[in-house]
Motif scaffolding. Structure first.
Motif, PDB file in Angstrom:
ATOM      1  N   PHE A 171       0.852  -1.174   0.000  1.00  0.00           N
ATOM      2  CA  PHE A 171       0.000   0.000   0.000  1.00  0.00           C
ATOM      3  C   PHE A 171       0.896   1.234   0.000  1.00  0.00           C
ATOM      4  O   PHE A 171       1.665   1.453   0.938  1.00  0.00           O
ATOM      5  CB  PHE A 171      -0.951  -0.028   1.186  1.00  0.00           C
ATOM      6  N   VAL A 172       0.788   2.014  -1.072  1.00  0.00           N
ATOM      7  CA  VAL A 172       1.755   3.082  -1.321  1.00  0.00           C
ATOM      8  C   VAL A 172       1.227   4.471  -0.989  1.00  0.00           C
ATOM      9  O   VAL A 172       2.007   5.432  -0.988  1.00  0.00           O
ATOM     10  CB  VAL A 172       2.216   3.038  -2.795  1.00  0.00           C
ATOM     11  N   ALA A 173      -0.077   4.602  -0.727  1.00  0.00           N
ATOM     12  CA  ALA A 173      -0.628   5.921  -0.404  1.00  0.00           C
ATOM     13  C   ALA A 173      -1.955   5.768   0.313  1.00  0.00           C
ATOM     14  O   ALA A 173      -2.712   4.832   0.048  1.00  0.00           O
ATOM     15  CB  ALA A 173      -0.817   6.753  -1.670  1.00  0.00           C
ATOM     16  N   GLU A 174      -2.242   6.707   1.245  1.00  0.00           N
ATOM     17  CA  GLU A 174      -3.519   6.754   1.944  1.00  0.00           C
ATOM     18  C   GLU A 174      -3.990   8.201   1.988  1.00  0.00           C
ATOM     19  O   GLU A 174      -3.194   9.098   2.276  1.00  0.00           O
ATOM     20  CB  GLU A 174      -3.389   6.221   3.373  1.00  0.00           C
ATOM     21  N   GLN A 175      -5.256   8.417   1.714  1.00  0.00           N
ATOM     22  CA  GLN A 175      -5.866   9.732   1.848  1.00  0.00           C
ATOM     23  C   GLN A 175      -7.030   9.622   2.818  1.00  0.00           C
ATOM     24  O   GLN A 175      -7.865   8.713   2.710  1.00  0.00           O
ATOM     25  CB  GLN A 175      -6.352  10.244   0.488  1.00  0.00           C
ATOM     26  N   TRP A 176      -7.095  10.583   3.764  1.00  0.00           N
ATOM     27  CA  TRP A 176      -8.101  10.546   4.824  1.00  0.00           C
ATOM     28  C   TRP A 176      -8.870  11.866   4.890  1.00  0.00           C
ATOM     29  O   TRP A 176      -8.706  12.645   5.824  1.00  0.00           O
ATOM     30  CB  TRP A 176      -7.448  10.257   6.174  1.00  0.00           C
ATOM     31  N   PRO A 177      -9.756  12.119   3.939  1.00  0.00           N
ATOM     32  CA  PRO A 177     -10.533  13.367   3.990  1.00  0.00           C
ATOM     33  C   PRO A 177     -11.553  13.345   5.129  1.00  0.00           C
ATOM     34  O   PRO A 177     -12.013  12.278   5.553  1.00  0.00           O
ATOM     35  CB  PRO A 177     -11.251  13.384   2.641  1.00  0.00           C
ATOM     36  N   VAL A 178     -11.879  14.528   5.617  1.00  0.00           N
ATOM     37  CA  VAL A 178     -12.945  14.649   6.611  1.00  0.00           C
ATOM     38  C   VAL A 178     -14.269  14.308   5.931  1.00  0.00           C
ATOM     39  O   VAL A 178     -14.543  14.759   4.820  1.00  0.00           O
ATOM     40  CB  VAL A 178     -12.989  16.079   7.183  1.00  0.00           C
ATOM     41  N   GLN A 179     -15.089  13.487   6.586  1.00  0.00           N
ATOM     42  CA  GLN A 179     -16.363  13.087   6.008  1.00  0.00           C
ATOM     43  C   GLN A 179     -17.205  14.307   5.632  1.00  0.00           C
ATOM     44  O   GLN A 179     -17.428  15.205   6.440  1.00  0.00           O
ATOM     45  CB  GLN A 179     -17.142  12.206   6.983  1.00  0.00           C
ATOM     46  N   GLY A 180     -17.649  14.348   4.375  1.00  0.00           N
ATOM     47  CA  GLY A 180     -18.483  15.440   3.895  1.00  0.00           C
ATOM     48  C   GLY A 180     -17.715  16.666   3.458  1.00  0.00           C
ATOM     49  O   GLY A 180     -18.315  17.644   3.001  1.00  0.00           O
ATOM     50  N   LYS A 181     -16.374  16.630   3.575  1.00  0.00           N
ATOM     51  CA  LYS A 181     -15.584  17.815   3.247  1.00  0.00           C
ATOM     52  C   LYS A 181     -14.384  17.464   2.376  1.00  0.00           C
ATOM     53  O   LYS A 181     -13.321  18.074   2.463  1.00  0.00           O
ATOM     54  CB  LYS A 181     -15.113  18.506   4.532  1.00  0.00           C
ATOM     55  N   LEU A 182     -14.549  16.468   1.516  1.00  0.00           N
ATOM     56  CA  LEU A 182     -13.439  16.043   0.664  1.00  0.00           C
ATOM     57  C   LEU A 182     -13.006  17.159  -0.282  1.00  0.00           C
ATOM     58  O   LEU A 182     -13.840  17.770  -0.969  1.00  0.00           O
ATOM     59  CB  LEU A 182     -13.852  14.809  -0.151  1.00  0.00           C
ATOM     60  N   GLU A 183     -11.710  17.439  -0.318  1.00  0.00           N
ATOM     61  CA  GLU A 183     -11.146  18.371  -1.296  1.00  0.00           C
ATOM     62  C   GLU A 183     -10.636  17.517  -2.453  1.00  0.00           C
ATOM     63  O   GLU A 183      -9.559  16.935  -2.406  1.00  0.00           O
ATOM     64  CB  GLU A 183     -10.031  19.181  -0.658  1.00  0.00           C
TER      65      GLU A 183
END
Length: 409
Positions: free
Chosen positions: A206-218
């Motif tokens: 697994f080479v990358a993880e993105q964790w946006p805030v729920q409902g506020k994805l940029e």
């Protein structure tokens, strides 16, 4: 679809529906011998109307059917007192207390978000009141934080991740990236997907993880970061408006070109159909191809739902309907609304749902409801599923020994 306009309309409908502090729904036709059996229902109607409005219609249909068939316990009507939790654990606990103290409900049901479901489950355990969690997918609600009084209908993050891993392991992809909302549900889904995929494919990384805030994805920065990692495949856990933004931005920037995507819940019509012809093509998903399922149980439910509400069912519709059918079956089996007797009746309860037979396992109170696994496609200008199969939830649970260990932790 113009997603923004549709979500605004759904939000307006939900706000109208829950404008009163407490909404009560009951089918009142026919005689009743005794006081109604009251169920306190808590959910995020203003927080996620795309799911919860069909969900409410589902439980309304179930209540109507139960009462039209003569009610429960010698003719007592089933009545629902519904409250909005605004997607906040503190609000959910507050209204749950009010439902127990002021409305004198016999048991609790509902919730959508995982952290809200966990808060109500803890409240149920402390107050010794049965709670049938309809939608929250967190594994903790029946495992590490499971309790005698809490039962869960839908397949958990572990179960749905296991269903998707079966397909993901067949892909040639070795380098994976993930994107998920940064709260319990997203964290759990990613953790299980990584663990289960590595067990089947030790060669993956697994080479990358993105964790946006729920409902506020940029969407722009998220897509750019994923693309920069050059993964062979992507595991997505975003849903609702975040999913729509992710799909649009990813398609525009070529993120999904020649790159498989495995995606939790994306095949559910609440999230897939609003994207219309912008829906992704070929994603491996869990979902609900409502228009293609012709089993007797599902056809009967679909026909009744469409006749009652003049629209097709959604995943939420099935969840709401099955939740309250299970509650009615438990009360009938218990022969009482006594909390301890209802809990005993729910443990091991077998019911028929629109997806077929479902059992609430005595071991952990997790139901064996499954999900449909297939690929997304666009047909007649809207998103749907193809090449799907029904994955029976009973086949995607860890061993009894593993569950017992989790519940003991």
């Amino acid at each position: 679809m113009n997603r923004r306009h549709t979500l605004l309309l759904l939000g307006a409908a939900a706000l109208f529906a829950v404008a009163q502090p407490a909404a009560s729904y009951a089918q009142t036709s026919g005689p009743a011998s005794g006081e109604p059996i009251r169920v306190g229902e808590v959910n995020s109607y203003t927080g996620l109307p795309a799911f919860t409005i069909p969900y409410r219609q589902g439980w309304q249909l179930a209540v109507e059917e139960v009462n039209a068939a003569g009610g429960l316990l010698g003719g007592r009507k089933l009545e629902v007192v519904s409250r909005d939790d605004a997607g906040k654990p503190d609000d959910a606990v507050r209204v749950a207390q009010e439902l127990i103290s002021n409305e004198k409900v016999a048991l609790l049901a509902g919730t959508y978000f995982s952290h809200v479901g966990l808060a109500v489950a803890d409240f149920a355990a402390r107050n010794k009141v049965p709670f049938v969690a309809a939608e929250p997918l967190t594994d903790a609600i029946t495992w590490t934080k499971g309790n005698r009084y809490t039962f869960r209908l839908r397949p958990s993050t572990y179960m749905q991740a296991a269903m998707l891993v079966e397909e993901a392991a067949k892909l040639p992809a070795k380098r994976w990236a993930t994107v998920a909302p940064n709260y319990e549900y997203g964290q759990s889904a990613v953790s299980w997907f990584k663990q289960l995929l590595r067990e089947k494919r030790p060669d993956v990384e697994f080479v990358a993880e993105q964790w946006p805030v729920q409902g506020k994805l940029e969407a722009g920065p998220t897509v750019q970061a994923l693309a920069a990692a050059k993964p062979d495949a992507i595991f997505n856990v975003t849903f609702g408006a975040d999913l729509a933004k992710f799909v649009r931005e990813g398609e525009g920037r070529g993120l999904f070109r020649n790159r498989p995507v495995v995606s939790l819940l994306t095949g559910e019509p609440e999230y897939l159909e609003p994207m219309k012809d912008e829906a992704p093509e070929g994603w491996i998903v869990t979902g609900y191809p409502w228009e293609q399922i012709d089993t007797p149980e599902h056809k009967a439910f679909r026909d009744a739902y469409q006749a009652r509400f003049k629209e097709p069912p959604r995943q939420g519709s099935v969840v709401g309907y099955a939740t309250f059918k299970a509650i009615a079956a438990a009360v009938a089996k218990a022969g009482s609304t006594d909390p301890e007797k209802v809990v005993d009746a729910l443990s091991g309860l077998q019911v028929t749902s629109p997806f077929g037979p479902v059992t609430f396992r005595a071991l952990d109170h997790q139901a064996t409801m499954g999900a449909y696994v297939g690929k997304t496609t666009v047909k007649d200008g809207h998103g749907t599923m193809k090449d799907w199969r029904y994955a029976d939830g009973a086949n995607y649970l860890p061993s009894d020994e593993a569950v017992a260990k989790l519940r003991a932790e």
